[in-house]
Design a protein around this motif. Structure first.
Motif, PDB file in Angstrom:
ATOM      1  N   PHE A 188       1.926   6.868  -6.874  1.00 40.02           N
ATOM      2  CA  PHE A 188       0.981   7.872  -7.343  1.00 40.02           C
ATOM      3  C   PHE A 188       1.415   9.285  -6.956  1.00 40.02           C
ATOM      4  CE2 PHE A 188      -2.244   4.368  -7.576  1.00 40.02           C
ATOM      5  CZ  PHE A 188      -2.477   4.490  -8.932  1.00 40.02           C
ATOM      6  N   ALA A 189       2.154   9.429  -5.872  1.00 39.61           N
ATOM      7  CA  ALA A 189       2.590  10.746  -5.418  1.00 39.61           C
ATOM      8  C   ALA A 189       3.694  11.310  -6.308  1.00 39.61           C
ATOM      9  CB  ALA A 189       3.061  10.675  -3.970  1.00 39.61           C
ATOM     10  N   ILE A 190       4.548  10.447  -6.810  1.00 41.98           N
ATOM     11  CA  ILE A 190       5.644  10.882  -7.677  1.00 41.98           C
ATOM     12  C   ILE A 190       5.258  10.530  -9.115  1.00 41.98           C
ATOM     13  CG2 ILE A 190       8.084  10.601  -8.198  1.00 41.98           C
ATOM     14  CD1 ILE A 190       8.459   9.752  -5.265  1.00 41.98           C
ATOM     15  N   LEU A 193       0.832  -1.199   0.000  1.00 41.73           N
ATOM     16  CA  LEU A 193       0.000   0.000   0.000  1.00 41.73           C
ATOM     17  C   LEU A 193       0.872   1.257   0.000  1.00 41.73           C
ATOM     18  CD1 LEU A 193      -2.925   0.966   0.048  1.00 41.73           C
ATOM     19  CD2 LEU A 193      -2.795   0.979   2.529  1.00 41.73           C
ATOM     20  N   ALA A 194       1.935   1.245   0.784  1.00 39.16           N
ATOM     21  CA  ALA A 194       2.851   2.385   0.828  1.00 39.16           C
ATOM     22  C   ALA A 194       3.528   2.593  -0.525  1.00 39.16           C
ATOM     23  CB  ALA A 194       3.899   2.176   1.919  1.00 39.16           C
ATOM     24  N   LEU A 195       3.932   1.510  -1.186  1.00 44.14           N
ATOM     25  CA  LEU A 195       4.543   1.631  -2.509  1.00 44.14           C
ATOM     26  C   LEU A 195       3.557   2.205  -3.520  1.00 44.14           C
ATOM     27  CD1 LEU A 195       6.648  -1.635  -2.863  1.00 44.14           C
ATOM     28  CD2 LEU A 195       7.476   0.704  -2.606  1.00 44.14           C
ATOM     29  N   SER A 196       2.304   1.804  -3.422  1.00 49.66           N
ATOM     30  CA  SER A 196       1.293   2.323  -4.341  1.00 49.66           C
ATOM     31  C   SER A 196       1.088   3.818  -4.135  1.00 49.66           C
ATOM     32  CB  SER A 196      -0.037   1.605  -4.132  1.00 49.66           C
ATOM     33  OG  SER A 196       0.104   0.245  -4.422  1.00 49.66           O
ATOM     34  N   TRP A 219       4.556   3.260 -12.626  1.00 49.58           N
ATOM     35  CA  TRP A 219       4.805   1.817 -12.707  1.00 49.58           C
ATOM     36  C   TRP A 219       4.913   1.207 -11.319  1.00 49.58           C
ATOM     37  CZ3 TRP A 219       9.276   0.180 -10.431  1.00 49.58           C
ATOM     38  CH2 TRP A 219      10.260   1.138 -10.213  1.00 49.58           C
ATOM     39  N   LEU A 220       5.483   1.964 -10.363  1.00 49.49           N
ATOM     40  CA  LEU A 220       5.597   1.476  -8.992  1.00 49.49           C
ATOM     41  C   LEU A 220       4.221   1.334  -8.352  1.00 49.49           C
ATOM     42  CD1 LEU A 220       7.596   0.703  -6.743  1.00 49.49           C
ATOM     43  CD2 LEU A 220       7.570   3.087  -6.039  1.00 49.49           C
ATOM     44  N   GLY A 263       2.620  -2.087  -7.019  1.00 49.92           N
ATOM     45  CA  GLY A 263       2.139  -2.126  -5.642  1.00 49.92           C
ATOM     46  C   GLY A 263       0.708  -2.602  -5.539  1.00 49.92           C
ATOM     47  N   ILE A 264      -0.140  -2.145  -6.458  1.00 48.53           N
ATOM     48  CA  ILE A 264      -1.543  -2.561  -6.444  1.00 48.53           C
ATOM     49  C   ILE A 264      -1.669  -4.044  -6.762  1.00 48.53           C
ATOM     50  CG2 ILE A 264      -3.739  -2.316  -7.673  1.00 48.53           C
ATOM     51  CD1 ILE A 264      -3.094   0.685  -7.887  1.00 48.53           C
ATOM     52  N   VAL A 265      -0.931  -4.502  -7.770  1.00 50.43           N
ATOM     53  CA  VAL A 265      -0.985  -5.917  -8.144  1.00 50.43           C
ATOM     54  C   VAL A 265      -0.502  -6.790  -6.991  1.00 50.43           C
ATOM     55  CG1 VAL A 265       0.033  -7.647  -9.678  1.00 50.43           C
ATOM     56  CG2 VAL A 265      -0.813  -5.500 -10.613  1.00 50.43           C
ATOM     57  N   LEU A 266       0.599  -6.420  -6.364  1.00 48.84           N
ATOM     58  CA  LEU A 266       1.115  -7.206  -5.244  1.00 48.84           C
ATOM     59  C   LEU A 266       0.180  -7.149  -4.039  1.00 48.84           C
ATOM     60  CD1 LEU A 266       4.919  -6.381  -5.475  1.00 48.84           C
ATOM     61  CD2 LEU A 266       3.782  -8.525  -6.055  1.00 48.84           C
TER      62      LEU A 266
END
Length: 50
Positions: A19-21, A12-15, A26-27, A31-34
């Motif tokens: 989106f913030a950067i 969730l943090a990676l997602s 792609w990150l 993140g969403i897929v994982l």
């Protein structure tokens, strides 16, 4: 169960970071897929214990 929750928080943090950067969309997608895969895996393992 704690390990699965930890993985969900990390994905969730990676997602959110993706989106913030703007250049890291792609990150966010990874993140969403994982996140979804880990959630499904945790749900299936929980059901297998019964």
């Amino acid at each position: 169960m704690g390990f699965i929750v930890l993985l969900l928080v990390i994905w969730l943090a990676l997602s959110v970071l993706g989106f913030a950067i703007k250049g890291l969309i792609w990150l966010a997608i990874i993140g969403i897929v994982l996140f979804l895969a880990t959630g499904a895996w945790g749900y299936l393992r929980r059901g297998a214990r019964r």
